[in-house]
Design an enzyme around this catalytic site. Sequence first.
Site, PDB file in Angstrom:
ATOM      1  CE1 TYR A 139      -3.402  -3.231  -6.171  1.00  0.00           C
ATOM      2  CE2 TYR A 139      -3.291  -4.170  -3.972  1.00  0.00           C
ATOM      3  CZ  TYR A 139      -3.848  -4.141  -5.241  1.00  0.00           C
ATOM      4  OH  TYR A 139      -4.857  -5.022  -5.568  1.00  0.00           O
ATOM      5  CG  ASP A 227      -3.756   1.427   2.087  1.00  0.00           C
ATOM      6  OD1 ASP A 227      -3.981   0.583   2.981  1.00  0.00           O
ATOM      7  OD2 ASP A 227      -3.784   1.157   0.874  1.00  0.00           O
ATOM      8  CE  LYS A 255      -2.412  -7.002   2.531  1.00  0.00           C
ATOM      9  NZ  LYS A 255      -2.509  -7.944   1.453  1.00  0.00           N
TER      10      LYS A 255
HETATM   11  C1  PLP Z   1      -1.550  -1.242   1.132  1.00  0.00           C
HETATM   12  C2  PLP Z   1      -2.708  -2.037   0.600  1.00  0.00           C
HETATM   13  N1  PLP Z   1      -3.902  -1.441   0.464  1.00  0.00           N
HETATM   14  C3  PLP Z   1      -4.979  -2.107   0.015  1.00  0.00           C
HETATM   15  C4  PLP Z   1      -4.884  -3.432  -0.345  1.00  0.00           C
HETATM   16  C5  PLP Z   1      -6.092  -4.149  -0.873  1.00  0.00           C
HETATM   17  O1  PLP Z   1      -6.563  -5.065   0.057  1.00  0.00           O
HETATM   18  P1  PLP Z   1      -7.512  -6.262  -0.446  1.00  0.00           P
HETATM   19  O2  PLP Z   1      -6.667  -7.134  -1.309  1.00  0.00           O
HETATM   20  O3  PLP Z   1      -7.954  -6.913   0.823  1.00  0.00           O
HETATM   21  O4  PLP Z   1      -8.630  -5.641  -1.183  1.00  0.00           O
HETATM   22  C6  PLP Z   1      -3.668  -4.099  -0.222  1.00  0.00           C
HETATM   23  C7  PLP Z   1      -3.538  -5.505  -0.607  1.00  0.00           C
HETATM   24  O5  PLP Z   1      -2.485  -6.093  -0.657  1.00  0.00           O
HETATM   25  C8  PLP Z   1      -2.544  -3.382   0.267  1.00  0.00           C
HETATM   26  O6  PLP Z   1      -1.339  -3.958   0.396  1.00  0.00           O
END
Ligand code: PLP
Length: 432
Positions: A139, A227, A255
């Site tokens: 994700y 990521d 986050k």
């Molecule tokens: C690994 C990862 N990348 C990207 C995101 C997306 O972040 P956002 O919800 O702030 O757009 C998340 C969200 O949980 C995530 O866990």
Amino acid sequence: MPKPITRPPEVGTEDVLVGSSNSAFPLPIRVCIDRGLGSRVWDESGNEYVDFLLASGALILGHAHPRVCQAVTGQLSKGSAFHALNRPALELASRIAELPGCVQMVRFASTGTEATLHAVRLARGYTGRDKVLTFAGSYHGSHDLSLIGHFGVAKATSGGVPRAATEDTLIARFNQIDSVEEAFASHSSDLAAVLVEPQQRSLDPSPDFLPRLAQLCQSANIVLIFDEVLTGFRLAFGGAQEYYGVEPDLVCYGKIVGGGFPLSSVAGRQEIMRLADPALGSSPNFVHISGTLSGNPVSAVAGLATLAELEQPGVYDQLHRLGGRLRAGLSQQLNAHGVGASVIGSGPIAAVEFSDLGSPGSGQLLKQAVNRELLLRGVLVQLLTRFYISLVHTETDVDFAVDAFGAAITAAVERLAVDEEARLVQRVATRT
Ligand SMILES: Cc1ncc(COP(=O)(O)O)c(C=O)c1O
């Protein structure tokens, strides 16, 4: 400690708020949160919960941390947004650039989604290639690329994703380096990037996986993007790069870095990051990255205050110790109740994967039922994702959640059995 909730405080808001939620992973009971302090939140009916959702992991210091509140209120009276260079954003960029690993330059955005989207665009601009390899089940936010390949094939799991996006996406399998080698064998000349969660959805990488991935990318001149929206400043201060000892070319933070306010960043090697310099505007290599509230000073001071707390000695030992205690406790409960499930995660993260018993989907059904029962016992968590541990959680909080988990399994199993019986009775009744 929180008291059991006898009447679920459901709030009906479907008319105005689609799905009564702002998330694709809504809680199984529609509680409306009124306030939070430390490791606790209270809903509008006054029910108290120990919070393991923590704003989807953004609040590693818990709610309303005094240092974050002080920094934010101080900044608010000086202005909340400028869309121009400001000292807090500059200081936060310097702090991120000091991390060991690939980070030499930084650019801010507001969400993790934007950070991974910008990183991919930088990689495409840098290599002049279009295709991106991601991993089944990963994700990376709400943009098109992140919604492709969840089940191992280049197919979107959301409406509205154009077919063209699937054509430029290759899907490999996390921890199976041969699946990456296979993709590289036929596509290395048109692959711009590999986008990976170094700990994918709470699953640790096997020891050789990330080093080998980095080697493969380096030899084919493919940009490796970590990521770290979830792992950054969580597994270690230097995130997964430090924890697993592997260096990508670009890294995305979100986050924790915004201290509970909207802020994310894409960062990495100067050679790639420089392509986002607006001074290159007329060059075909220029990569557009912009956002109205990017580098917001309120978010930046919240981020700086959070990082200052995380730099104190012993912080990560505490987070890892509590995470270990939680995982051990959850595993014990699963064993005691004879439930087929595994507990995964490392550091201040714990996730439970329920196995299907007999019918496909039964594991997910049990997970949802247990999640509901946990909420009714004063534990706020989204089991579809994970438990997040913060610095304000105590051993008592963790033990409370573990006991509640055991009781929730018993109640959920009973409830599902009653539902199943009711379904059987209905089936027989419609036949007769
Ligand atoms: C690994 C990862 N990348 C990207 C995101 C997306 O972040 P956002 O919800 O702030 O757009 C998340 C969200 O949980 C995530 O866990």
